[in-house]
Design an enzyme around this catalytic site. Structure first.
Site, short mmCIF file in Angstrom:
data_model
loop_
_atom_site.label_atom_id
_atom_site.label_comp_id
_atom_site.label_asym_id
_atom_site.label_seq_id
_atom_site.Cartn_x
_atom_site.Cartn_y
_atom_site.Cartn_z
N ASN A 26 9.38 14.04 36.22
CA ASN A 26 9.07 12.39 36.34
C ASN A 26 11.03 12.52 36.84
O ASN A 26 11.89 13.09 36.33
CB ASN A 26 9.15 11.91 34.65
CG ASN A 26 9.04 12.59 34.17
OD1 ASN A 26 10.38 13.18 33.78
ND2 ASN A 26 8.35 13.47 33.28
N GLY A 42 1.53 10.82 33.70
CA GLY A 42 -0.31 11.43 34.69
C GLY A 42 -0.49 11.60 35.51
O GLY A 42 -1.59 11.70 36.17
N SER A 72 5.54 9.52 30.16
CA SER A 72 5.40 10.08 28.09
C SER A 72 6.85 10.45 28.12
O SER A 72 7.93 10.83 26.97
CB SER A 72 4.81 11.06 28.14
OG SER A 72 4.88 12.27 28.12
N GLU A 73 7.89 11.22 29.26
CA GLU A 73 9.40 11.32 28.33
C GLU A 73 10.24 10.86 28.86
O GLU A 73 11.60 10.84 29.41
CB GLU A 73 9.33 12.93 29.44
CG GLU A 73 8.23 13.90 29.10
CD GLU A 73 8.09 15.68 29.36
OE1 GLU A 73 8.96 16.07 29.24
OE2 GLU A 73 8.11 15.16 30.96
N HIS A 92 13.76 14.70 36.24
CA HIS A 92 13.39 16.67 35.20
C HIS A 92 11.80 17.13 36.36
O HIS A 92 11.01 16.25 36.43
CB HIS A 92 12.81 16.03 34.29
CG HIS A 92 11.36 16.57 33.18
ND1 HIS A 92 12.33 18.07 32.54
CD2 HIS A 92 10.38 16.47 33.23
CE1 HIS A 92 10.97 18.72 32.51
NE2 HIS A 92 9.97 18.04 31.99
N HIS A 94 9.76 21.33 36.35
CA HIS A 94 9.56 22.86 35.96
C HIS A 94 9.51 23.63 36.91
O HIS A 94 8.56 24.19 37.60
CB HIS A 94 8.02 22.49 35.48
CG HIS A 94 7.87 21.33 34.58
ND1 HIS A 94 6.93 21.06 34.06
CD2 HIS A 94 8.95 20.51 33.70
CE1 HIS A 94 7.01 20.18 32.74
NE2 HIS A 94 7.88 20.69 33.03
N HIS A 155 10.40 24.93 28.65
CA HIS A 155 10.04 23.56 28.87
C HIS A 155 10.30 23.74 30.33
O HIS A 155 9.02 23.75 31.33
CB HIS A 155 10.27 22.41 28.55
CG HIS A 155 10.25 20.69 28.79
ND1 HIS A 155 10.03 20.39 27.92
CD2 HIS A 155 9.13 20.61 29.94
CE1 HIS A 155 9.49 19.08 28.53
NE2 HIS A 155 9.27 19.23 29.47
ZN LIG Z 1 8.42 17.93 31.13
#
Ligand SMILES: [Zn+2]
Length: 218
Positions: A26, A42, A72-73, A92, A94, A155
């Site tokens: 995000n 989502g 959600s974060e 953010h 991954h 994470h």
């Molecule tokens: Zn994450």
């Protein structure tokens, strides 16, 4: 770049580079001292539309009803904005290799590449908490007092910047650096720069060679 167009563009770059997949990751930026623009929950951040982005207050609460739910974060972002007035944008993601270090709980030693010392600075590993929880947001907020780039245990990663461009650059540099570190380990391990050199590079960072230094604690 207009803020909505910028979030769409940098989401696309993260996806194309493989730093996020599926609906991972995000992005957010600060529109005003107490107003944020955040990517929705989502959906793939590689294929965003400008109308999908959600405006929130400094707590991450949507300012108006709309078809898109905020990430959600969002609390993890909101806490950093509240505590770091110098931060204008947060990415953010991954990124696979950097996230592998976060999953193996192995710290990345930045004092082996000048770019890492100047652009990233120390990279704390934030202790694990369930994604999206207040607990994780609080831990990120604490670690972000003294850092521009963070690994989130088991994470992913977080990169901060005075601008979205800068936050995105840090995320790319972090992943490059993690790859170099991994390769260097295969060759017997990276050699640390001399303390003098690390000090010189840290001074460059403090002088603002790569974005403003973290705000004083308070
Ligand atoms: Zn994450």
């Amino acid at each position: 770049m207009e803020p909505r167009a910028a979030l769409v563009e940098y989401g696309r770059r993260l996806y194309e580079r493989g730093l996020i997949g599926g609906s991972e990751g995000n992005l957010s930026l600060r529109l005003a001292p107490d107003r944020l623009l955040v990517t929705p929950a989502g959906v793939s951040k590689g294929f965003l539309g400008a109308d999908m982005l959600v405006e929130t207050d400094l707590f991450g609460r949507a300012l108006r009803e709309g078809p898109w739910r905020v990430s959600s974060e969002v609390r993890m972002h909101a806490v950093v904005y509240a505590r770091r007035p110098d931060v204008g944008a947060i990415v953010h993601a991954h990124p696979p290799v950097a996230t592998a270090f976060a999953a193996a709980r192995l710290p990345l030693e930045v004092a082996v590449l000048p770019e890492a010392v100047v652009a990233l600075g120390p990279i704390p590993i934030v202790p694990y908490a369930t994604p999206g929880t207040e607990e994780l947001a609080a831990r990120v907020g604490d670690a972000a007092q003294d850092a521009q780039t963070l690994l989130l245990e088991n994470h992913g990663a977080l990169a901060l910047g005075d601008s979205l461009e800068r936050a995105w650059q840090r995320m790319e540099i972090l992943e490059q650096f993690a790859k170099v570190t991994l390769h260097a380990r295969a060759l017997g391990g990276a050699r640390r720069l001399s303390d003098d050199e690390v000090e010189r590079l840290a001074a460059l960072r403090a002088k603002g060679a790569y974005g403003p230094p973290p705000a004083p604690r308070g």
